[in-house]
Scaffold this motif. Structure first.
Motif, PDB file in Angstrom:
ATOM      1  N   LEU A 285      19.968 -18.027  -5.454  1.00 17.87           N
ATOM      2  CA  LEU A 285      18.988 -18.425  -4.454  1.00 17.87           C
ATOM      3  C   LEU A 285      18.043 -17.257  -4.207  1.00 17.87           C
ATOM      4  O   LEU A 285      18.485 -16.162  -3.843  1.00 17.87           O
ATOM      5  N   VAL A 286      16.752 -17.482  -4.413  1.00 17.97           N
ATOM      6  CA  VAL A 286      15.734 -16.455  -4.200  1.00 17.97           C
ATOM      7  C   VAL A 286      14.753 -16.964  -3.154  1.00 17.97           C
ATOM      8  O   VAL A 286      14.095 -17.979  -3.350  1.00 17.97           O
ATOM      9  N   GLY A 287      14.669 -16.256  -2.030  1.00 20.25           N
ATOM     10  CA  GLY A 287      13.727 -16.643  -0.995  1.00 20.25           C
ATOM     11  C   GLY A 287      14.149 -17.850  -0.193  1.00 20.25           C
ATOM     12  O   GLY A 287      13.321 -18.460   0.489  1.00 20.25           O
ATOM     13  N   SER A 288      15.402 -18.217  -0.244  1.00 18.45           N
ATOM     14  CA  SER A 288      15.861 -19.365   0.530  1.00 18.45           C
ATOM     15  C   SER A 288      15.914 -19.001   2.013  1.00 18.45           C
ATOM     16  O   SER A 288      16.273 -17.884   2.385  1.00 18.45           O
ATOM     17  N   SER A 289      15.587 -19.962   2.882  1.00 18.54           N
ATOM     18  CA  SER A 289      15.574 -19.722   4.324  1.00 18.54           C
ATOM     19  C   SER A 289      16.870 -20.167   4.984  1.00 18.54           C
ATOM     20  O   SER A 289      16.925 -20.322   6.199  1.00 18.54           O
ATOM     21  N   LEU A 290      17.913 -20.376   4.220  1.00 12.44           N
ATOM     22  CA  LEU A 290      19.160 -20.844   4.804  1.00 12.44           C
ATOM     23  C   LEU A 290      19.779 -19.777   5.699  1.00 12.44           C
ATOM     24  O   LEU A 290      19.633 -18.573   5.479  1.00 12.44           O
ATOM     25  N   TYR A 291      20.486 -20.259   6.725  1.00 16.39           N
ATOM     26  CA  TYR A 291      21.166 -19.383   7.668  1.00 16.39           C
ATOM     27  C   TYR A 291      22.637 -19.241   7.273  1.00 16.39           C
ATOM     28  O   TYR A 291      23.116 -19.871   6.338  1.00 16.39           O
ATOM     29  N   ASP A 292      23.347 -18.391   8.019  1.00 14.74           N
ATOM     30  CA  ASP A 292      24.743 -18.102   7.687  1.00 14.74           C
ATOM     31  C   ASP A 292      25.589 -19.366   7.589  1.00 14.74           C
ATOM     32  O   ASP A 292      26.336 -19.552   6.624  1.00 14.74           O
ATOM     33  N   SER A 293      25.494 -20.227   8.585  1.00  9.80           N
ATOM     34  CA  SER A 293      26.307 -21.437   8.594  1.00  9.80           C
ATOM     35  C   SER A 293      25.940 -22.362   7.443  1.00  9.80           C
ATOM     36  O   SER A 293      26.807 -23.023   6.858  1.00  9.80           O
ATOM     37  N   GLU A 294      24.652 -22.403   7.088  1.00 10.85           N
ATOM     38  CA  GLU A 294      24.220 -23.253   5.976  1.00 10.85           C
ATOM     39  C   GLU A 294      24.744 -22.717   4.646  1.00 10.85           C
ATOM     40  O   GLU A 294      25.117 -23.494   3.763  1.00 10.85           O
ATOM     41  N   LEU A 295      24.776 -21.404   4.512  1.00 11.66           N
ATOM     42  CA  LEU A 295      25.347 -20.820   3.296  1.00 11.66           C
ATOM     43  C   LEU A 295      26.833 -21.150   3.200  1.00 11.66           C
ATOM     44  O   LEU A 295      27.329 -21.498   2.122  1.00 11.66           O
ATOM     45  N   ASN A 296      27.539 -21.060   4.309  1.00 10.08           N
ATOM     46  CA  ASN A 296      28.964 -21.392   4.304  1.00 10.08           C
ATOM     47  C   ASN A 296      29.187 -22.837   3.877  1.00 10.08           C
ATOM     48  O   ASN A 296      30.091 -23.132   3.082  1.00 10.08           O
ATOM     49  N   THR A 297      28.380 -23.753   4.415  1.00 11.00           N
ATOM     50  CA  THR A 297      28.503 -25.162   4.039  1.00 11.00           C
ATOM     51  C   THR A 297      28.233 -25.358   2.555  1.00 11.00           C
ATOM     52  O   THR A 297      28.936 -26.113   1.867  1.00 11.00           O
ATOM     53  N   LEU A 298      27.226 -24.650   2.068  1.00 10.26           N
ATOM     54  CA  LEU A 298      26.870 -24.751   0.655  1.00 10.26           C
ATOM     55  C   LEU A 298      28.022 -24.281  -0.223  1.00 10.26           C
ATOM     56  O   LEU A 298      28.368 -24.926  -1.222  1.00 10.26           O
ATOM     57  N   LEU A 299      28.641 -23.178   0.152  1.00 15.35           N
ATOM     58  CA  LEU A 299      29.727 -22.617  -0.645  1.00 15.35           C
ATOM     59  C   LEU A 299      30.999 -23.460  -0.551  1.00 15.35           C
ATOM     60  O   LEU A 299      31.789 -23.514  -1.496  1.00 15.35           O
ATOM     61  N   GLU A 300      31.198 -24.110   0.574  1.00 16.87           N
ATOM     62  CA  GLU A 300      32.354 -25.000   0.703  1.00 16.87           C
ATOM     63  C   GLU A 300      32.255 -26.179  -0.258  1.00 16.87           C
ATOM     64  O   GLU A 300      33.277 -26.710  -0.703  1.00 16.87           O
ATOM     65  N   ASP A 301      31.028 -26.579  -0.566  1.00 17.07           N
ATOM     66  CA  ASP A 301      30.818 -27.688  -1.493  1.00 17.07           C
ATOM     67  C   ASP A 301      30.831 -27.240  -2.954  1.00 17.07           C
ATOM     68  O   ASP A 301      30.594 -28.049  -3.854  1.00 17.07           O
ATOM     69  N   ALA A 302      31.059 -25.942  -3.181  1.00 19.02           N
ATOM     70  CA  ALA A 302      31.140 -25.402  -4.549  1.00 19.02           C
ATOM     71  C   ALA A 302      32.419 -24.583  -4.661  1.00 19.02           C
ATOM     72  O   ALA A 302      32.383 -23.348  -4.730  1.00 19.02           O
ATOM     73  N   PRO A 303      33.573 -25.230  -4.695  1.00 20.10           N
ATOM     74  CA  PRO A 303      34.858 -24.523  -4.585  1.00 20.10           C
ATOM     75  C   PRO A 303      35.227 -23.649  -5.774  1.00 20.10           C
ATOM     76  O   PRO A 303      36.077 -22.771  -5.639  1.00 20.10           O
ATOM     77  N   VAL A 304      34.629 -23.872  -6.957  1.00 21.40           N
ATOM     78  CA  VAL A 304      34.994 -23.082  -8.140  1.00 21.40           C
ATOM     79  C   VAL A 304      33.867 -22.134  -8.553  1.00 21.40           C
ATOM     80  O   VAL A 304      33.815 -21.678  -9.699  1.00 21.40           O
ATOM     81  N   LEU A 305      32.986 -21.812  -7.616  1.00 21.92           N
ATOM     82  CA  LEU A 305      31.855 -20.928  -7.917  1.00 21.92           C
ATOM     83  C   LEU A 305      32.345 -19.573  -8.405  1.00 21.92           C
ATOM     84  O   LEU A 305      33.233 -18.968  -7.813  1.00 21.92           O
ATOM     85  N   GLU A 306      31.725 -19.081  -9.499  1.00 20.47           N
ATOM     86  CA  GLU A 306      32.114 -17.805 -10.093  1.00 20.47           C
ATOM     87  C   GLU A 306      31.069 -16.711  -9.899  1.00 20.47           C
ATOM     88  O   GLU A 306      31.414 -15.538  -9.782  1.00 20.47           O
ATOM     89  N   LYS A 307      29.787 -17.082  -9.868  1.00 22.01           N
ATOM     90  CA  LYS A 307      28.721 -16.086  -9.742  1.00 22.01           C
ATOM     91  C   LYS A 307      27.742 -16.525  -8.666  1.00 22.01           C
ATOM     92  O   LYS A 307      27.219 -17.645  -8.710  1.00 22.01           O
ATOM     93  N   LEU A 308      27.492 -15.629  -7.701  1.00 18.23           N
ATOM     94  CA  LEU A 308      26.600 -15.925  -6.578  1.00 18.23           C
ATOM     95  C   LEU A 308      25.573 -14.811  -6.451  1.00 18.23           C
ATOM     96  O   LEU A 308      25.916 -13.632  -6.323  1.00 18.23           O
TER      97      LEU A 308
END
Length: 495
Positions: A285-308
Motif C-alpha cells: 500500500l502506497v499513499g493509502s489513507s487507511l487508519y490503524d483500525s482499518e489496517l487491522n481489519t484488512l490484515l484480519e481478512d488476509a490470514p496467510v499474508l507473508e509480505k507487507l
C-alpha cells in the motif's frame, strides 16, 4: 597464378531463416530499414513475430500538443513537419499491416488521436487480428479530445492472451456480447471506464489472472468480483474520483495499491475492503489513507499474508497486529507512525525508513536475517542516541543490521556464538555492539565537519574497557560512512 578474390555479400546469401533470426535482434524500426539493402532483404522483416511501434521506438513522432504555443514561422514549420512525418508513418502502417500473415506481438503508439483516424485504426487492428496476434499493446496519445474505443473484432477473439491499453475507452457497452476467453493479463492505464465495467469484465474475460488498473477515470467504485482465477491485482489512483475498492477474489495472491498524489496534505485515497481474499500473500500500500483500525481489519481478512509493505501511509499512528506467516515487513515514510506492536515469530526481514525512530511496544523481539533502517534526524543529541540504542535492542539478534542516519551509515552484524553477553539494554541477554565494537571508520565529503561528539559517543560505548579506535578520512563526493569492525566477525554493507 595469383588468385583473384571477389567481393561478395555473404550475409545476403545466408538461408532466409538465418537472416530472419539476425533481424530478430534489431528493433522493429531498424529491421524495417534493412529492406533497402537488396531485394533479398525487402520482405524479410515483415516475417518477424514482433512489431514494436511503441512510444520509445517512435520518439521522433512528437505530439503537436508538446509544441510551443507561439505561432512564428519556425514553430509553424516544425508543426507541419511533425504532421507530415506522422502521416507518412500511418501510410507505412497501411502498407505493412495489410501485407503480413502472421504476428505474435504488436506494440502500437498513436501520437495524436482524432475521430477521422478511427476507421484507419480499426483497419490496422483488423489486420493484426487476422494474423492471430497474441499480445496487443495499444497507446493512444493526446491529452484532450475523443478517446478511441476498440472494435468488436478485437474484443471477440479466442487467441489474444495479453492486452495492454493506454489512453483508450473501454466501457461496459463495448464489452456487451464479447468474449476474450484466452486473455489472462489485462493492463489499463489512463483508460476511461464506467461504473458497470467490472461487472462486464467478469463475463467477457473470465480467465483473467493479472489485472492492472492505473490512473483510470469515469467510475467511483472498483468492485473486483467474479474473477475466480485472478492472482494479481495492481491499482493506481491519481484523482479523487475513485472512492471505494472492494475485492472479492478467492485466488488473489498479490495486491498493490498506489495513490499517486501523496504530496497532498490531506489524502483522498480510496477505501479498501477485502471480501474474500483468504489466500493473499503479498500486500503493498502506497499513499493509502487507511487508519490503524482499518489496517487491522484488512490484515484480519488476509490470514496467510507473508509480505507487507506500507509506504507513505500517513494516517497510521499505532500499528498493532499478529501474524504467524509474515516474513517481510516494511514501513517507509509513514510520517505519523509512532509506535508498533507486532507478534510475528517468523519475521525475517524488517525495513524501516522515516525521519525519526518508532517505538516498539510490548515484547517485540525479532530474530531477523536483515534489518535495513534509514533515518533522517537533523538533531542528534544524547536523548536521540538513547532512543537509537533502545531501538537497536529490539533488532540486536539480527544477522545483518544496517542503519543509515542522514549522511551517516552504520553497519552491524551479529558476532559468532560464544561471545560474552551483556544484556545492557535491559532486555533478554543479547550480543550487542558495545562488546563487539573495536574500530569506527568515518568518511566524509570535505573533511571540515566536527565529529568530536560522534567519536566520543562510540568510543565510550565500549563497556569492557577495551580501546576503540576512531579513524577519519576524506573522500570527496561520497556520503559519510561508518563501519563497525570486530575481530570476531566480518562486515558486508547492504547494497
Amino acid at each position: 597464378m595469383e588468385k583473384r578474390i571477389q567481393n561478395s555479400d555473404r550475409i545476403s546469401n545466408l538461408p532466409e531463416p538465418i537472416k530472419t533470426h539476425i533481424l530478430s535482434y534489431l528493433s522493429t524500426r531498424d529491421a524495417a530499414r534493412t529492406s533497402i539493402l537488396s531485394s533479398s532483404w525487402r520482405a524479410l522483416w515483415i516475417q518477424l513475430p514482433i512489431f514494436d511501434f511503441g512510444r520509445f521506438n517512435l520518439n521522433s513522432l512528437l505530439d503537436v500538443d508538446d509544441m510551443p504555443s507561439d505561432d512564428d514561422d519556425s514553430t509553424r514549420m516544425k508543426r507541419e513537419s511533425i504532421v507530415k512525418e506522422r502521416e507518412e508513418f500511418y501510410a507505412f502502417l497501411d502498407r505493412t499491416l495489410g501485407s503480413i500473415s502472421k504476428l505474435e506481438v504488436l506494440k502500437l503508439y498513436i501520437p495524436q488521436y482524432e475521430l477521422e483516424l478511427k476507421s484507419r485504426l480499426d483497419h490496422w487492428l483488423d489486420c493484426v487480428v487476422g494474423c492471430r496476434v497474441r499480445t496487443l499493446s495499444l497507446e493512444i496519445g493526446g491529452r484532450n479530445g475523443p478517446r478511441y474505443s476498440l472494435p468488436k473484432s478485437v474484443l471477440s477473439v479466442n487467441f489474444i492472451t495479453t492486452m495492454n491499453l493506454k489512453g483508450c475507452e473501454l466501457i461496459s457497452a463495448s464489452l456487451a456480447n464479447t468474449q476474450l476467453p484466452s486473455v489472462t493479463k489485462l493492463s489499463l492505464v489512463n483508460v476511461y471506464l464506467d461504473e458497470g465495467f467490472m461487472g462486464s469484465l467478469a463475463v467477457s474475460i473470465p480467465n483473467l489472472e493479472a489485472l492492472a488498473v492505473k490512473s483510470c477515470k469515469g467510475f467511483t467504485r472498483l468492485e473486483v468480483f467474479g474473477l475466480t482465477k485472478l492472482v494479481k491485482l495492481d491499482v493506481g489512483q491519481n484523482c479523487d474520483e475513485l472512492e471505494v475498492i472492494v475485492i472479492d477474489a478467492p485466488s488473489l495472491l498479490n495486491f498493490i495499491y498506489v495513490y499517486e498524489d501523496v504530496w497532498k496534505e490531506v489524502l483522498q485515497s480510496s477505501e479498501i475492503e477485502f471480501s474474500d481474499c483468504k489466500n493473499l500473500k503479498f500486500l503493498k500500500l502506497v499513499g493509502s489513507s487507511l487508519y490503524d483500525s482499518e489496517l487491522n481489519t484488512l490484515l484480519e481478512d488476509a490470514p496467510v499474508l507473508e509480505k507487507l509493505f506500507l509506504y507513505e501511509c500517513h494516517n497510521l499512528e499505532d500499528v498493532s497486529f499478529s501474524s504467524q506467516h509474515l516474513t517481510c515487513l516494511e514501513f517507509e515514510r509513514c510520517r505519523s507512525l509512532l509506535t508498533v506492536q507486532i507478534d510475528t515469530p517468523n519475521l525475517k526481514i524488517f525495513h524501516y525508513a522515516d525521519d525519526e525512530l518508532i517505538t516498539f511496544r510490548g515484547k517485540c523481539s525479532f530474530k531477523l536475517k536483515k534489518a535495513p533502517v534509514y533515518l533522517k534526524a537533523d538533531i542528534k543529541n544524547d536523548k536521540w542516541y538513547a532512543r537509537l540504542v533502545k531501538f537497536l535492542s529490539k533488532l540486536g539478534n539480527s544477522e545483518q543490521l544496517s542503519i543509515c542516519v542522514g549522511l551517516e551509515e552504520f553497519t552491524y552484524e551479529i558476532p559468532l556464538k560464544g561471545v560474552k553477553k551483556c544484556g545492557c539494554w535491559k532486555t533478554p541477554a543479547i550480543i550487542c555492539w558495545r562488546h563487539a565494537l573495536e574500530k569506527v571508520l568515518l568518511e566524509n565529503q570535505e573533511g571540515d565537519e566536527d565529529d568530536t561528539r560522534l567519536a566520543n559517543f562510540f568510543t565510550k560505548g565500549r563497556i569492557d574497557e577495551k580501546m576503540v579506535s576512531f579513524v577519519k578520512s576524506v573522500k570527496p563526493k561520497k556520503k559519510k560512512t561508518f563501519h563497525f569492525v570486530s575481530s570476531h566477525w566480518l562486515f558486508a554493507r547492504i547494497r
